[in-house]
Motif scaffolding. Structure first.
Motif, PDB file in Angstrom:
ATOM      1  N   GLU A 137     -30.438  12.562 -16.548  1.00 47.10           N
ATOM      2  CA  GLU A 137     -30.086  13.910 -16.080  1.00 47.10           C
ATOM      3  C   GLU A 137     -28.954  13.892 -15.054  1.00 47.10           C
ATOM      4  N   TRP A 138     -28.687  12.739 -14.475  1.00 48.15           N
ATOM      5  CA  TRP A 138     -27.638  12.607 -13.463  1.00 48.15           C
ATOM      6  C   TRP A 138     -26.316  12.275 -14.134  1.00 48.15           C
ATOM      7  N   PRO A 139     -25.216  12.716 -13.546  1.00 45.71           N
ATOM      8  CA  PRO A 139     -23.914  12.236 -14.037  1.00 45.71           C
ATOM      9  C   PRO A 139     -23.830  10.713 -13.862  1.00 45.71           C
ATOM     10  N   ALA A 140     -23.179  10.055 -14.807  1.00 42.08           N
ATOM     11  CA  ALA A 140     -23.082   8.589 -14.788  1.00 42.08           C
ATOM     12  C   ALA A 140     -22.511   8.075 -13.467  1.00 42.08           C
ATOM     13  N   GLU A 141     -21.534   8.804 -12.912  1.00 41.42           N
ATOM     14  CA  GLU A 141     -20.948   8.334 -11.648  1.00 41.42           C
ATOM     15  C   GLU A 141     -21.953   8.413 -10.497  1.00 41.42           C
ATOM     16  N   ASP A 142     -22.877   9.380 -10.516  1.00 41.53           N
ATOM     17  CA  ASP A 142     -23.914   9.456  -9.490  1.00 41.53           C
ATOM     18  C   ASP A 142     -24.878   8.277  -9.604  1.00 41.53           C
ATOM     19  N   VAL A 143     -25.240   7.937 -10.823  1.00 44.70           N
ATOM     20  CA  VAL A 143     -26.129   6.790 -11.043  1.00 44.70           C
ATOM     21  C   VAL A 143     -25.468   5.527 -10.504  1.00 44.70           C
ATOM     22  N   GLN A 144     -24.202   5.320 -10.850  1.00 44.32           N
ATOM     23  CA  GLN A 144     -23.504   4.119 -10.401  1.00 44.32           C
ATOM     24  C   GLN A 144     -23.357   4.094  -8.884  1.00 44.32           C
ATOM     25  N   GLN A 145     -23.064   5.248  -8.287  1.00 40.88           N
ATOM     26  CA  GLN A 145     -22.927   5.303  -6.834  1.00 40.88           C
ATOM     27  C   GLN A 145     -24.259   5.001  -6.156  1.00 40.88           C
ATOM     28  N   TYR A 146     -25.331   5.608  -6.630  1.00 46.30           N
ATOM     29  CA  TYR A 146     -26.665   5.392  -6.067  1.00 46.30           C
ATOM     30  C   TYR A 146     -27.039   3.910  -6.137  1.00 46.30           C
TER      31      TYR A 146
END
Length: 149
Positions: A118-127
């Motif tokens: 559900e998260w944008p891929a860039e948010d997942v990578q940043q997290y």
């Protein structure tokens, strides 16, 4: 008393405690204790069979806690241990254990994946990148505490 924690550290500790509580609740909702839940989760991630050492490392539990939980799971017909070399063992799920693992840890993993989906891929990578960065910095600073290295 001296104030030891910064606002960021207070928030981090609160979030970590809440995450622990959420995973405890997940285990309880599935009729498991925390150790059993973590072991079945590890076996879903690692695959069965998995070395006892890998299960201990993956769960973060002590060898004694893992062995105690494994004895219970073995008595319940969920898994069995088999020798793997002179001094090591492998943890193997039974057919019933495969079904239990999929219905519990597998469901949890699917739930977790759905959150990341559900998260944008860039948010997942940043997290994940920030978590990894914090962990690496923490490990680098551990020697400052003295004691065992």
């Amino acid at each position: 008393m001296h104030e030891y924690r910064s606002p960021a550290l207070k928030r981090l500790n609160c979030l970590l405690s809440e995450m622990d509580a959420a995973y405890h609740e997940a285990a309880q909702r599935q009729g498991q204790n925390d150790s059993t839940s973590r072991i079945l989760y590890a076996l879903c991630e690692l695959g069965s069979p998995a070395s006892l050492r890998a299960v201990c490392e993956s769960t973060g539990l002590s060898k004694q806690t893992v062995n105690s939980a494994l004895r219970k799971l073995e008595a319940d017909g969920i898994l069995y241990l088999e020798p793997s070399g002179a001094r090591s063992k492998r943890v193997c799920l039974t057919e019933a254990g495969l079904r239990v693992a999929d219905a519990t840890a597998g469901r949890l993993i699917r739930l977790e994946n759905s959150i990341f989906d559900e998260w944008p891929a860039e948010d997942v990578q940043q997290y994940l990148g920030l978590m990894e960065r914090y962990l690496q910095a923490f490990r680098c600073k551990l020697p400052e505490l003295g004691g065992q290295e």
